[in-house]
Design a protein around this motif. Structure first.
Motif, PDB file in Angstrom:
ATOM      1  N   LEU A  28       0.850  -1.195   0.000  1.00  8.04           N
ATOM      2  CA  LEU A  28       0.000   0.000   0.000  1.00  8.04           C
ATOM      3  C   LEU A  28       0.885   1.244   0.000  1.00  8.04           C
ATOM      4  CD1 LEU A  28      -1.273  -2.154   2.449  1.00  8.04           C
ATOM      5  CD2 LEU A  28      -3.235  -0.866   1.607  1.00  8.04           C
ATOM      6  N   ILE A  29       0.453   2.213  -0.768  1.00  3.84           N
ATOM      7  CA  ILE A  29       1.232   3.437  -0.932  1.00  3.84           C
ATOM      8  C   ILE A  29       0.386   4.647  -0.531  1.00  3.84           C
ATOM      9  CG2 ILE A  29       2.339   4.970  -2.612  1.00  3.84           C
ATOM     10  CD1 ILE A  29       4.006   2.560  -2.099  1.00  3.84           C
ATOM     11  N   ASP A  30       0.978   5.533   0.258  1.00  2.00           N
ATOM     12  CA  ASP A  30       0.349   6.807   0.598  1.00  2.00           C
ATOM     13  C   ASP A  30       0.892   7.850  -0.384  1.00  2.00           C
ATOM     14  OD1 ASP A  30      -0.574   9.166   1.623  1.00  2.00           O
ATOM     15  OD2 ASP A  30       0.108   8.813   3.674  1.00  2.00           O
ATOM     16  N   HIS A  31       0.158   8.081  -1.459  1.00  4.88           N
ATOM     17  CA  HIS A  31       0.644   8.976  -2.513  1.00  4.88           C
ATOM     18  C   HIS A  31       0.783  10.414  -2.014  1.00  4.88           C
ATOM     19  CE1 HIS A  31       0.678   6.365  -6.126  1.00  4.88           C
ATOM     20  NE2 HIS A  31      -0.173   5.648  -5.413  1.00  4.88           N
ATOM     21  N   ALA A  32      -0.021  10.811  -1.027  1.00  2.00           N
ATOM     22  CA  ALA A  32       0.068  12.174  -0.511  1.00  2.00           C
ATOM     23  C   ALA A  32       1.423  12.440   0.123  1.00  2.00           C
ATOM     24  CB  ALA A  32      -1.059  12.420   0.493  1.00  2.00           C
ATOM     25  N   ALA A  33       1.961  11.437   0.799  1.00  2.00           N
ATOM     26  CA  ALA A  33       3.266  11.605   1.442  1.00  2.00           C
ATOM     27  C   ALA A  33       4.369  11.783   0.400  1.00  2.00           C
ATOM     28  CB  ALA A  33       3.567  10.401   2.333  1.00  2.00           C
ATOM     29  N   PHE A  34       4.257  11.042  -0.710  1.00  2.00           N
ATOM     30  CA  PHE A  34       5.260  11.218  -1.777  1.00  2.00           C
ATOM     31  C   PHE A  34       5.119  12.586  -2.441  1.00  2.00           C
ATOM     32  CE2 PHE A  34       5.567   6.632  -1.375  1.00  2.00           C
ATOM     33  CZ  PHE A  34       6.905   6.380  -1.656  1.00  2.00           C
ATOM     34  N   ALA A  35       3.879  13.015  -2.615  1.00  2.00           N
ATOM     35  CA  ALA A  35       3.662  14.333  -3.213  1.00  2.00           C
ATOM     36  C   ALA A  35       4.227  15.435  -2.328  1.00  2.00           C
ATOM     37  CB  ALA A  35       2.167  14.548  -3.439  1.00  2.00           C
ATOM     38  N   LYS A  36       4.059  15.268  -1.026  1.00  2.00           N
ATOM     39  CA  LYS A  36       4.591  16.264  -0.086  1.00  2.00           C
ATOM     40  C   LYS A  36       6.106  16.347  -0.182  1.00  2.00           C
ATOM     41  CE  LYS A  36       4.598  17.404   4.852  1.00  2.00           C
ATOM     42  NZ  LYS A  36       4.129  16.970   6.212  1.00  2.00           N
ATOM     43  N   ALA A  37       6.757  15.198  -0.395  1.00  2.00           N
ATOM     44  CA  ALA A  37       8.225  15.171  -0.502  1.00  2.00           C
ATOM     45  C   ALA A  37       8.695  15.461  -1.927  1.00  2.00           C
ATOM     46  CB  ALA A  37       8.750  13.812  -0.058  1.00  2.00           C
ATOM     47  N   ARG A  38       7.739  15.642  -2.844  1.00  2.00           N
ATOM     48  CA  ARG A  38       8.044  15.904  -4.246  1.00  2.00           C
ATOM     49  C   ARG A  38       8.907  14.810  -4.846  1.00  2.00           C
ATOM     50  NH1 ARG A  38       9.059  22.509  -4.472  1.00  2.00           N
ATOM     51  NH2 ARG A  38       7.012  23.072  -3.586  1.00  2.00           N
ATOM     52  N   VAL A  39       8.502  13.579  -4.559  1.00  2.00           N
ATOM     53  CA  VAL A  39       9.214  12.397  -5.067  1.00  2.00           C
ATOM     54  C   VAL A  39       8.221  11.533  -5.827  1.00  2.00           C
ATOM     55  CG1 VAL A  39      10.417  10.266  -4.421  1.00  2.00           C
ATOM     56  CG2 VAL A  39      10.931  12.407  -3.227  1.00  2.00           C
ATOM     57  N   ASP A  40       8.634  11.062  -6.992  1.00  2.00           N
ATOM     58  CA  ASP A  40       7.790  10.165  -7.780  1.00  2.00           C
ATOM     59  C   ASP A  40       7.757   8.797  -7.087  1.00  2.00           C
ATOM     60  OD1 ASP A  40       6.464   8.617  -9.590  1.00  2.00           O
ATOM     61  OD2 ASP A  40       7.832   9.008 -11.269  1.00  2.00           O
ATOM     62  N   PRO A  41       6.597   8.329  -6.636  1.00  2.00           N
ATOM     63  CA  PRO A  41       6.537   7.053  -5.927  1.00  2.00           C
ATOM     64  C   PRO A  41       6.942   5.868  -6.802  1.00  2.00           C
ATOM     65  CG  PRO A  41       4.328   7.834  -6.449  1.00  2.00           C
ATOM     66  CD  PRO A  41       5.268   8.943  -6.758  1.00  2.00           C
ATOM     67  N   GLU A  42       6.881   6.037  -8.116  1.00  2.00           N
ATOM     68  CA  GLU A  42       7.196   4.919  -9.006  1.00  2.00           C
ATOM     69  C   GLU A  42       8.636   4.441  -8.812  1.00  2.00           C
ATOM     70  OE1 GLU A  42       6.259   1.900 -11.252  1.00  2.00           O
ATOM     71  OE2 GLU A  42       4.825   3.454 -10.650  1.00  2.00           O
ATOM     72  N   ARG A  43       9.507   5.360  -8.441  1.00  2.00           N
ATOM     73  CA  ARG A  43      10.912   4.982  -8.219  1.00  2.00           C
ATOM     74  C   ARG A  43      11.017   3.986  -7.060  1.00  2.00           C
ATOM     75  NH1 ARG A  43      15.880   9.268  -7.125  1.00  2.00           N
ATOM     76  NH2 ARG A  43      17.540   7.681  -6.831  1.00  2.00           N
ATOM     77  N   VAL A  44      10.285   4.258  -5.989  1.00  2.00           N
ATOM     78  CA  VAL A  44      10.301   3.357  -4.824  1.00  2.00           C
ATOM     79  C   VAL A  44       9.545   2.065  -5.125  1.00  2.00           C
ATOM     80  CG1 VAL A  44       9.533   3.107  -2.431  1.00  2.00           C
ATOM     81  CG2 VAL A  44      10.579   5.250  -3.199  1.00  2.00           C
ATOM     82  N   ILE A  45       8.432   2.200  -5.828  1.00  2.00           N
ATOM     83  CA  ILE A  45       7.642   1.018  -6.178  1.00  2.00           C
ATOM     84  C   ILE A  45       8.473   0.044  -7.010  1.00  2.00           C
ATOM     85  CG2 ILE A  45       5.674   0.243  -7.567  1.00  2.00           C
ATOM     86  CD1 ILE A  45       4.273   2.876  -6.715  1.00  2.00           C
TER      87      ILE A  45
END
Length: 530
Positions: free
Chosen positions: A388-405
């Motif tokens: 499960l991914i919290d996309h809001a947290a990635f947006a706050k850090a200005r990081v593309d979650p796809e890199r971590v995924i």
């Protein structure tokens, strides 16, 4: 898993009691409206038990399969084949993606609905269940309709009838059946009277021994990995202490006998099925699941348990038909899931060899990357087979979650026991017609879920080492369950068509002449209906 992620994700025996005879009424006679619909669910009952042990069955399972419409290629057609999602699909006609019951851990636990008279467990209710079920349709057609649902497990009792506040009882393990504040403030007199019999405690000091002579079993009774090396050989003694016995009894065939006894008392006390309207009785037998978790589905004990359920269901049907006209009773038999063999007992040449898997190393790798990117590591969670991914947290850090995924996926694919790691949205859009694993994952979660990735085990592997044997995969050994319709209005026969448990409710609705209150995933099984 954090609360916020969960919220989003939530988007001994009776002797001589039965006969192998097939009554003429089964599958013949006028299809008048039934006065009683009975759902019998055997928790963790593999469909192949009916063929492997069928020649030794002389009771209720023999009666149902020989006299009913028996679908041998029936499946719980979703990916997380567990008790809660399975029970929720049986009479709703819908997959977990629409019932809201995606896994045991987001099933019926509800602290706001405490149990009556038992403070040792968290409360339970159907508050997470979404939509309607067969009983809702029955009640909409005739407000006189009533339901009784009983099981050893809370989820086994609660979920077959959805959110309806009917008579629902389960066994927490203290010697008494109970319910929760969701349904009532006090137990009715007939349940209090039943509990006063102290049936579970009466087994103290007794033992579970094989039903048949030793020559009737081909399984070894000396496999030490069964039971985790403890109490894996017959006879299986029950503690002499009555309090301990009341809890221990849950993992023996005798729990099913007690559950059936409660169901029969309820039919009598509530005058259930006396007509002229149609009532519903749901009986979920839980012991097979507990026996297989501890000793494995290929054990001598699992064999004996299947035979004992045949006998106890025979006793149940015999007793029920003494109280109610069998020509006005419809019975359906099914299960919430199948079972995987013990991984360590797989053949040496199995490739890949079944093992016990965990996504924890992949989570560690993903979080290490997140720390370097200054993203809150709580923004990714693993709950056994889902990510499960919290996309809001990635947006706050200005990081593309796809890199971590992608980092997680890459690490997970190299782990023992992991066959594939898929993006859930890709599976939903993929070839669900020819890829059964993709199809079953697509049936698991709603479109607005925050489940990002789903991991599928290699065949025969299990998640973790807590249980000797388990279930929960998208493979057929976990999904293939029996479906048998029995009684007037159904065509006797053995059918090999691929069908789903979500087809049960629309088939029963058509038999009753009532309409579902919402769009269903299942369809009526026309071949079963006269």
């Amino acid at each position: 898993m954090t609360r916020s992620l969960y919220v989003l994700l939530g988007v001994l025996g009776f002797a001589g009691c039965a006969s192998a005879q097939v009554p003429p009424a089964a599958g013949s006679g006028a299809a008048q409206r039934p006065s009683l619909v009975v759902l019998i669910t055997i928790d963790g009952f593999r469909e192949d038990y009916l063929t492997r042990f069928g020649d030794q069955m002389t009771g209720g399972l023999a009666r149902l399969t020989r006299g009913g419409a028996w679908f041998t290629n029936a499946h719980q057609d979703h990916a997380i084949t567990e008790t809660a999602p399975g029970h929720a699909s049986l009479l709703s006609g819908r997959f977990p993606r629409s019932t809201g019951i995606s896994a045991n851990r987001v099933g019926v636990v509800d602290a706001a609905s405490p149990l009556l008279g038992f403070s040792g467990l968290v409360g339970a209710s159907p508050n997470r269940f979404q939509g309607t079920a067969l009983f809702d349709w029955m009640h909409a057609a005739d407000a006189r309709a009533r339901a009784l649902s009983v099981s050893m497990k809370d989820r086994g009792a609660i979920l077959p009838i959805g959110r309806s506040k009917q008579q629902v009882y389960w066994y927490p393990g203290d010697g008494e059946f109970t319910t929760s504040k969701y349904y009532a403030d006090t137990l009715p007199a007939w349940v209090v009277k039943f509990n006063a019999r102290r049936l579970a405690e009466s087994y103290a000091g007794k033992a579970w021994t094989p039903l048949l002579p030793a020559s009737a079993y081909t399984e070894l009774d000396s496999v030490s990995i069964e039971g985790g090396g403890t109490d894996f050989v017959f006879p299986h003694p029950i503690p002499a202490d009555s309090v301990q016995a009341a809890s221990w009894i849950r993992g023996t065939p005798f729990m099913d006998e007690i559950t059936v006894a409660l169901a029969l008392d309820g039919v009598s006390a509530l005058n259930l099925g006396a007509g002229p309207h149609t009532d519903l009785l749901a009986v979920s037998l839980s012991a097979t699941d507990l026996v297989s978790h501890r000793l494995g589905p290929a054990s001598k004990e699992a064999h004996d348990q299947a035979l004992r359920d045949d006998r106890v269901i025979g006793f149940f049907l015999d007793s029920l038909f003494k109280m109610r006209d069998s020509t006005r009773v419809v019975v359906v038999l099914s299960a919430d899931h199948g079972f995987a063999p013990i991984p360590e007992l797989a053949p040496a040449n199995a490739n890949p060899h079944p093992t016990r898997a965990s996504l924890a190393p992949a989570l560690t790798a993903a979080r290490a990357l997140m720390r370097s990117l200054k993203v809150d590591t709580a923004a990714i969670e693993v709950d056994q087979q889902i990510v499960l991914i919290d996309h809001a947290a990635f947006a706050k850090a200005r990081v593309d979650p796809e890199r971590v995924i992608e980092a997680f996926r890459s690490a997970a694919k190299s782990l023992p026991g992991i066959a594939r790691v898929d993006n859930l949205k890709d599976l939903v859009k993929g070839d669900t017609a020819h890829d059964p694993i993709a199809r079953r994952w697509a049936h698991q979660f709603p479109a607005n879920t925050n489940v990002e990735l789903v991991a599928t085990l290699t065949p025969g592997s299990l998640w973790g080492s807590f249980l000797v044997a388990s279930h929960g995969s998208p493979y057929d050994y976990d999904s293939n369950v029996p479906i048998v319709f029995y009684g007037p209005g159904f065509t006797r026969g053995k059918y090999t068509d691929f069908v789903r448990t979500v087809d049960i409710a629309p088939t029963l609705a058509q038999r009753l002449g009532i309409k579902p209150l919402e769009k269903l995933d299942g369809v009526p099984l026309a071949r079963a209906l006269k």
